[in-house]
Write a protein that holds these residues in place. Structure first.
Motif, mmCIF file in Angstrom:
data_model
loop_
_atom_site.group_PDB
_atom_site.id
_atom_site.type_symbol
_atom_site.label_atom_id
_atom_site.label_comp_id
_atom_site.label_asym_id
_atom_site.label_seq_id
_atom_site.Cartn_x
_atom_site.Cartn_y
_atom_site.Cartn_z
ATOM 1 N N GLN A 149 0.817 -1.212 0.000
ATOM 2 C CA GLN A 149 0.000 0.000 0.000
ATOM 3 C C GLN A 149 0.856 1.270 0.000
ATOM 4 O O GLN A 149 0.457 2.284 -0.547
ATOM 5 C CB GLN A 149 -0.940 0.008 1.205
ATOM 6 C CG GLN A 149 -2.047 -1.006 1.092
ATOM 7 C CD GLN A 149 -3.017 -0.937 2.256
ATOM 8 O OE1 GLN A 149 -2.907 -0.105 3.143
ATOM 9 N NE2 GLN A 149 -3.998 -1.829 2.238
ATOM 10 N N LEU A 150 2.030 1.191 0.623
ATOM 11 C CA LEU A 150 2.916 2.353 0.697
ATOM 12 C C LEU A 150 3.868 2.432 -0.500
ATOM 13 O O LEU A 150 4.561 3.433 -0.672
ATOM 14 C CB LEU A 150 3.730 2.318 1.994
ATOM 15 C CG LEU A 150 2.935 2.442 3.294
ATOM 16 C CD1 LEU A 150 3.842 2.206 4.492
ATOM 17 C CD2 LEU A 150 2.256 3.796 3.378
ATOM 18 N N SER B 44 5.608 13.331 7.203
ATOM 19 C CA SER B 44 4.994 13.014 5.915
ATOM 20 C C SER B 44 4.807 11.505 5.755
ATOM 21 O O SER B 44 3.759 11.030 5.297
ATOM 22 C CB SER B 44 5.827 13.573 4.758
ATOM 23 O OG SER B 44 7.132 13.008 4.775
ATOM 24 N N LYS B 45 5.814 10.732 6.148
ATOM 25 C CA LYS B 45 5.738 9.266 6.063
ATOM 26 C C LYS B 45 4.694 8.736 7.043
ATOM 27 O O LYS B 45 3.931 7.821 6.728
ATOM 28 C CB LYS B 45 7.108 8.641 6.345
ATOM 29 C CG LYS B 45 7.157 7.135 6.215
ATOM 30 C CD LYS B 45 6.726 6.639 4.867
ATOM 31 C CE LYS B 45 7.880 6.517 3.919
ATOM 32 N NZ LYS B 45 7.467 5.946 2.622
ATOM 33 N N GLY C 287 2.024 10.241 7.997
ATOM 34 C CA GLY C 287 0.712 10.514 7.407
ATOM 35 C C GLY C 287 0.322 9.450 6.393
ATOM 36 O O GLY C 287 -0.832 9.000 6.357
ATOM 37 N N GLU C 288 1.276 9.044 5.551
ATOM 38 C CA GLU C 288 1.013 7.989 4.558
ATOM 39 C C GLU C 288 0.681 6.665 5.239
ATOM 40 O O GLU C 288 -0.245 5.946 4.828
ATOM 41 C CB GLU C 288 2.243 7.795 3.665
ATOM 42 C CG GLU C 288 2.575 8.955 2.760
ATOM 43 C CD GLU C 288 3.877 8.707 1.996
ATOM 44 O OE1 GLU C 288 4.189 7.541 1.692
ATOM 45 O OE2 GLU C 288 4.579 9.695 1.727
ATOM 46 N N ILE C 289 1.455 6.351 6.290
ATOM 47 C CA ILE C 289 1.239 5.097 7.019
ATOM 48 C C ILE C 289 -0.129 5.111 7.685
ATOM 49 O O ILE C 289 -0.873 4.125 7.621
ATOM 50 C CB ILE C 289 2.366 4.879 8.058
ATOM 51 C CG1 ILE C 289 3.706 4.657 7.342
ATOM 52 C CG2 ILE C 289 2.043 3.722 8.984
ATOM 53 C CD1 ILE C 289 4.919 4.730 8.246
ATOM 54 N N LYS D 47 -2.786 6.731 6.809
ATOM 55 C CA LYS D 47 -3.822 6.572 5.781
ATOM 56 C C LYS D 47 -3.944 5.099 5.381
ATOM 57 O O LYS D 47 -5.048 4.567 5.258
ATOM 58 C CB LYS D 47 -3.493 7.444 4.571
ATOM 59 C CG LYS D 47 -4.560 7.420 3.507
ATOM 60 C CD LYS D 47 -4.224 8.358 2.367
ATOM 61 C CE LYS D 47 -5.286 8.294 1.288
ATOM 62 N NZ LYS D 47 -4.952 9.125 0.139
ATOM 63 N N ALA D 48 -2.802 4.432 5.188
ATOM 64 C CA ALA D 48 -2.810 3.020 4.792
ATOM 65 C C ALA D 48 -3.414 2.135 5.889
ATOM 66 O O ALA D 48 -4.064 1.132 5.595
ATOM 67 C CB ALA D 48 -1.397 2.550 4.459
ATOM 68 N N THR E 142 -5.750 8.032 11.963
ATOM 69 C CA THR E 142 -5.146 9.358 11.814
ATOM 70 C C THR E 142 -3.709 9.325 12.303
ATOM 71 O O THR E 142 -3.328 8.422 13.055
ATOM 72 C CB THR E 142 -5.921 10.419 12.622
ATOM 73 O OG1 THR E 142 -5.820 10.090 14.020
ATOM 74 C CG2 THR E 142 -7.375 10.492 12.198
ATOM 75 N N LYS E 143 -2.961 10.321 11.881
ATOM 76 C CA LYS E 143 -1.574 10.454 12.346
ATOM 77 C C LYS E 143 -1.561 10.592 13.872
ATOM 78 O O LYS E 143 -0.742 9.981 14.553
ATOM 79 C CB LYS E 143 -0.935 11.673 11.667
ATOM 80 C CG LYS E 143 0.542 11.803 11.915
ATOM 81 C CD LYS E 143 1.149 12.872 11.051
ATOM 82 C CE LYS E 143 0.861 14.227 11.646
ATOM 83 N NZ LYS E 143 1.672 15.310 11.105
#
Length: 135
Positions: free
Chosen positions: A31-32, A51-52, A54-56, A58-59, A63-64
């Protein structure tokens, strides 16, 4: 002091959330758009770039802030309170957990046992190879 550091270990929190979601490292990596080894490295890191993270998040479907503030104690507290007050939960009264936490624990134990056995075999192979080179 050590306990406080351990509780703020973002990589461990990511790992635990991933496990609770029933997701394997390979799935998260896919997914990443990174390798499984990269996910393993992230989960072993105490800090992760925003930033990373946030991506994690989302996957993982959280939430962060959910990752940053995650704690095992709050999960079990919420589960216990939900169960204890289930009569008062209205339409959520029919909620049933889709997995048994003990099954997950046993599964993790078995995976660790298999990993240990593979690691031990690799070390035995390495020793045998080195002995062969010496002779």
């Amino acid at each position: 002091m050590e306990t406080k550091t351990r509780n703020n270990h973002i990589g461990r929190k990511i790992s635990r959330i991933r496990e609770l979601r029933g997701m394997k490292q390979e799935t998260l990596a896919e997914q990443l758009g990174i390798s499984q080894q990269a996910v393993s490295n992230i989960e072993n890191s105490e800090k992760v770039e925003d930033s990373k993270l946030g991506e994690i998040a989302k996957a993982l479907g959280v939430t962060k802030e959910g990752i940053e503030n995650f704690s095992e104690e709050s999960i079990f507290h919420n589960i216990n309170n939900f169960h204890d007050n289930s009569v008062n939960n209205g339409p959520l009264n029919n909620f049933h957990c889709t997995f048994n936490p003990l099954d997950k624990l046993v599964e993790a134990y078995e995976e660790n046992k298999k990993l240990y056995e593979r690691l031990l075999q690799a070390e035995k192979d390495k020793v045998a190879y080195l002995e062969k080179l010496i002779k």
